[in-house]
Write a protein that holds these residues in place. Structure first.
Motif, PDB file in Angstrom:
ATOM      1  N   UNK A  56      -0.814  15.776  17.025  1.00  0.00           N
ATOM      2  CA  UNK A  56      -1.546  14.615  17.502  1.00  0.00           C
ATOM      3  C   UNK A  56      -0.715  13.736  18.421  1.00  0.00           C
ATOM      4  N   UNK A  57      -1.254  12.543  18.670  1.00  0.00           N
ATOM      5  CA  UNK A  57      -0.603  11.557  19.524  1.00  0.00           C
ATOM      6  C   UNK A  57       0.408  10.750  18.704  1.00  0.00           C
ATOM      7  N   UNK A  58       1.190   9.926  19.394  1.00  0.00           N
ATOM      8  CA  UNK A  58       2.146   9.062  18.696  1.00  0.00           C
ATOM      9  C   UNK A  58       1.424   8.113  17.744  1.00  0.00           C
ATOM     10  N   UNK A  59       0.256   7.620  18.152  1.00  0.00           N
ATOM     11  CA  UNK A  59      -0.510   6.723  17.290  1.00  0.00           C
ATOM     12  C   UNK A  59      -0.949   7.437  16.010  1.00  0.00           C
ATOM     13  N   UNK A  60      -1.353   8.682  16.146  1.00  0.00           N
ATOM     14  CA  UNK A  60      -1.753   9.443  14.958  1.00  0.00           C
ATOM     15  C   UNK A  60      -0.554   9.686  14.051  1.00  0.00           C
ATOM     16  N   UNK A  61       0.589  10.024  14.644  1.00  0.00           N
ATOM     17  CA  UNK A  61       1.796  10.249  13.843  1.00  0.00           C
ATOM     18  C   UNK A  61       2.129   9.004  13.019  1.00  0.00           C
ATOM     19  N   UNK A  62       2.105   7.848  13.683  1.00  0.00           N
ATOM     20  CA  UNK A  62       2.468   6.599  13.001  1.00  0.00           C
ATOM     21  C   UNK A  62       1.499   6.297  11.858  1.00  0.00           C
ATOM     22  N   UNK A  63       0.218   6.535  12.096  1.00  0.00           N
ATOM     23  CA  UNK A  63      -0.789   6.264  11.059  1.00  0.00           C
ATOM     24  C   UNK A  63      -0.623   7.212   9.872  1.00  0.00           C
ATOM     25  N   UNK A  64      -0.401   8.492  10.153  1.00  0.00           N
ATOM     26  CA  UNK A  64      -0.175   9.462   9.080  1.00  0.00           C
ATOM     27  C   UNK A  64       1.004   9.022   8.210  1.00  0.00           C
ATOM     28  N   UNK A  65       2.115   8.658   8.854  1.00  0.00           N
ATOM     29  CA  UNK A  65       3.321   8.299   8.107  1.00  0.00           C
ATOM     30  C   UNK A  65       3.093   7.045   7.254  1.00  0.00           C
ATOM     31  N   UNK A  98      -7.457   1.648   2.037  1.00  0.00           N
ATOM     32  CA  UNK A  98      -6.351   1.309   2.938  1.00  0.00           C
ATOM     33  C   UNK A  98      -6.033   2.474   3.867  1.00  0.00           C
ATOM     34  N   UNK A  99      -6.047   3.683   3.347  1.00  0.00           N
ATOM     35  CA  UNK A  99      -5.790   4.868   4.178  1.00  0.00           C
ATOM     36  C   UNK A  99      -6.834   4.994   5.280  1.00  0.00           C
ATOM     37  N   UNK A 100      -8.086   4.765   4.923  1.00  0.00           N
ATOM     38  CA  UNK A 100      -9.181   4.864   5.897  1.00  0.00           C
ATOM     39  C   UNK A 100      -8.995   3.834   7.008  1.00  0.00           C
ATOM     40  N   UNK A 101      -8.631   2.610   6.645  1.00  0.00           N
ATOM     41  CA  UNK A 101      -8.427   1.559   7.642  1.00  0.00           C
ATOM     42  C   UNK A 101      -7.217   1.867   8.527  1.00  0.00           C
ATOM     43  N   UNK A 102      -6.170   2.431   7.941  1.00  0.00           N
ATOM     44  CA  UNK A 102      -4.973   2.754   8.723  1.00  0.00           C
ATOM     45  C   UNK A 102      -5.231   3.881   9.721  1.00  0.00           C
ATOM     46  N   UNK A 121     -14.082   0.414   8.638  1.00  0.00           N
ATOM     47  CA  UNK A 121     -13.316   0.239   9.884  1.00  0.00           C
ATOM     48  C   UNK A 121     -14.108  -0.447  10.989  1.00  0.00           C
ATOM     49  N   UNK A 122     -15.403  -0.631  10.792  1.00  0.00           N
ATOM     50  CA  UNK A 122     -16.279  -1.094  11.877  1.00  0.00           C
ATOM     51  C   UNK A 122     -15.813  -2.386  12.535  1.00  0.00           C
ATOM     52  N   UNK A 123     -15.382  -3.356  11.755  1.00  0.00           N
ATOM     53  CA  UNK A 123     -15.060  -4.680  12.302  1.00  0.00           C
ATOM     54  C   UNK A 123     -13.820  -4.684  13.195  1.00  0.00           C
ATOM     55  N   UNK A 124     -12.942  -3.716  13.036  1.00  0.00           N
ATOM     56  CA  UNK A 124     -11.702  -3.702  13.803  1.00  0.00           C
ATOM     57  C   UNK A 124     -11.729  -2.845  15.051  1.00  0.00           C
ATOM     58  N   UNK A 125     -12.901  -2.351  15.446  1.00  0.00           N
ATOM     59  CA  UNK A 125     -12.991  -1.431  16.573  1.00  0.00           C
ATOM     60  C   UNK A 125     -13.212  -2.147  17.906  1.00  0.00           C
ATOM     61  N   UNK A 126     -12.803  -1.495  18.979  1.00  0.00           N
ATOM     62  CA  UNK A 126     -13.122  -1.981  20.320  1.00  0.00           C
ATOM     63  C   UNK A 126     -14.612  -1.763  20.585  1.00  0.00           C
ATOM     64  N   UNK A 127     -15.108  -2.376  21.646  1.00  0.00           N
ATOM     65  CA  UNK A 127     -16.526  -2.234  21.982  1.00  0.00           C
ATOM     66  C   UNK A 127     -16.897  -0.774  22.213  1.00  0.00           C
ATOM     67  N   UNK A 128     -16.051  -0.039  22.936  1.00  0.00           N
ATOM     68  CA  UNK A 128     -16.360   1.366  23.215  1.00  0.00           C
ATOM     69  C   UNK A 128     -16.272   2.200  21.954  1.00  0.00           C
TER      70      UNK A 128
END
Length: 443
Positions: A49-58, A345-349, A366-373
């Protein structure tokens, strides 16, 4: 941030499919060997995955280990390129990981070679799949057994440059639109732009997000359940190619040179370069993030506008988490899978980093923390999932693709180009396509 993960990723899995097939006997021979988990006190886990995915997994794994101190996890991660090459090498060397992120395009091949562990016996016990639909779980099911837990909802959809539409004074089509509606608005785009922009990129060779849905609307599948034959007729493919020939003739879709240049290169996608406003490639806002500054929106793949048309859209499972059969830590791996599936917490991360969450509970978290797109993307996927779930005439979700699928998908793309460039007539290309496909599946 990563976003929608759809079956478009299957096109980009070609190298993994080829390697899995090439290793064939060695995978089978080594599948009963000693996994990495049996030579280490740690549970070994791999993903791409991407760096963002790596960080979230960890981050999620660190929280899991605090709650489960007896389970020590040793992670390894990378990009997609080379991921399955290394996995295959580890299998052959008897050092397979205990837990891995698995591609839905490859799960059937690895399961049938005895590499993956069936996990049905854990469901309802240490594996909580509450809220997962049967349709979604089919993405990780092979020959009636569950070999992977889906990470999210993958859907077939169009990505739309809504900014471009609004500049032309056009409105986003209704979600309950048809192929005829797609042609009309695509022609309107061309006319309103003074011939500078086409409506939609050429979908005549877009197997997974386009033709497969059309075939299902005809009550047909791309492959038969056993994967030994094509599941659609020559009449259906002929109708499909003739539709797109009409789209090109009406300037609703771009000429073949633009289509050819964009093959497996998102930076040359017709929407990204400003030559179209609709695309069947959700990768434009896919796992690597948006690559256009326009405000994007999303629509289901159009519905059939002929008598007897069925619901053609379906839901698949993004990526999977799977355990290897050689591992002595399958039970611990299953606990990790369950944690990712249900822990708030895992789902939100993770947010949308492994696709749109697979359950209504998770999507609500997670809905409230999403961007418009992101919100538009998730809303469209939710809409498709609900519509498919209610459809009494919808076919079952496609079975995991057989070996050789990547070659046939590419053949469809190249065949459509041959017609578009005028090298072959539709009928001449039909015969060549079915003959070559049969040879691939038989081989």
């Amino acid at each position: 941030m990563g976003h929608q993960i759809s079956r478009r990723t299957l096109f980009r899995s070609a190298s993994g499919i080829a390697v899995a097939g090439a290793l064939g006997t060695s995978l089978s021979a080594c599948s009963g060997g000693t996994g990495a988990g049996s030579t280490s006190s740690d549970l070994t886990m791999i993903w791409w995955g991407s760096d963002d995915r790596h960080a979230a997994y960890k981050k999620v794994l660190a929280a899991f280990q605090k709650k489960n101190p007896k389970i020590k996890i040793r992670p390894t991660y990378s990009g997609y390129d080379g991921y399955f090459d290394k996995f295959n090498t580890n299998i052959a060397g008897g050092s397979a990981p205990d837990l891995l992120q698995m591609d839905t395009a490859l799960v059937a091949q690895y399961a049938r070679k005895g590499v993956l562990a069936p996990i049905d016996s854990y469901v309802g016990k240490s594996l909580d799949l509450t809220g997962f639909s049967k349709t979604l779980l089919a993405a990780g099911t092979v020959d009636g057994k569950l070999y992977g837990v889906p990470s999210g909802i993958g859907v077939n959809q169009l990505t739309v440059n809504r900014t471009g539409l609004e500049k032309l004074g056009l409105e986003l089509p209704d979600r309950e639109w048809t192929w005829a509606d797609l042609k009309k608005i695509s022609q309107d785009v061309y006319k309103k732009s003074g011939g500078k922009i086409y409506g939609v990129d050429d979908g005549g060779g877009s197997t997974l997000q386009c033709f497969e849905v059309f075939a299902r609307e005809n009550g047909e599948t791309f492959f038969t359940e056993d994967g030994k034959k094509l599941g659609f007729t020559a009449d259906t493919l002929q109708e499909w190619w003739e539709y797109w020939a009409g789209m090109r003739k009406a300037n609703a879709s771009p000429p073949p040179a633009i289509t050819s240049a964009a093959h497996n290169d998102l930076t040359k996608n017709a929407v990204v370069i400003g030559k179209a406003l609709f695309t069947f490639d959700s990768g434009v806002y896919g796992a690597g993030g948006s690559i256009t500054d326009a405000q994007l929106d999303f629509l289901p793949t159009p519905q059939g506008d002929f008598s007897g048309a069925r619901e053609g859209n379906f839901v698949n499972g993004g990526v999977l988490l799977s355990a290897t059969k050689a591992s002595k830590k399958v039970a611990d791996s299953v606990k990790v899978m369950s944690y990712f599936a249900q822990d708030a917490t895992a789902i939100k991360d993770m947010q949308l980093l492994r696709g749109i969450p697979p359950t209504e509970k998770a999507r609500g978290l997670i809905a409230s923390g999403l961007t418009e797109t992101d919100k538009l993307n998730m809303a469209n996927a939710d809409y498709i999932a609900q519509r498919v779930g209610k459809a009494s005439d919808a076919l079952a979700a496609p079975a995991p693709p057989p070996q050789g699928a990547d070659q046939i998908w590419d053949l469809l793309f190249q065949s459509n180009l041959a017609v578009a460039f005028g090298k072959k007539s539709v009928k001449a290309q039909l015969g060549a396509f079915f003959d070559q496909s049969a040879g691939i599946l038989e081989g």
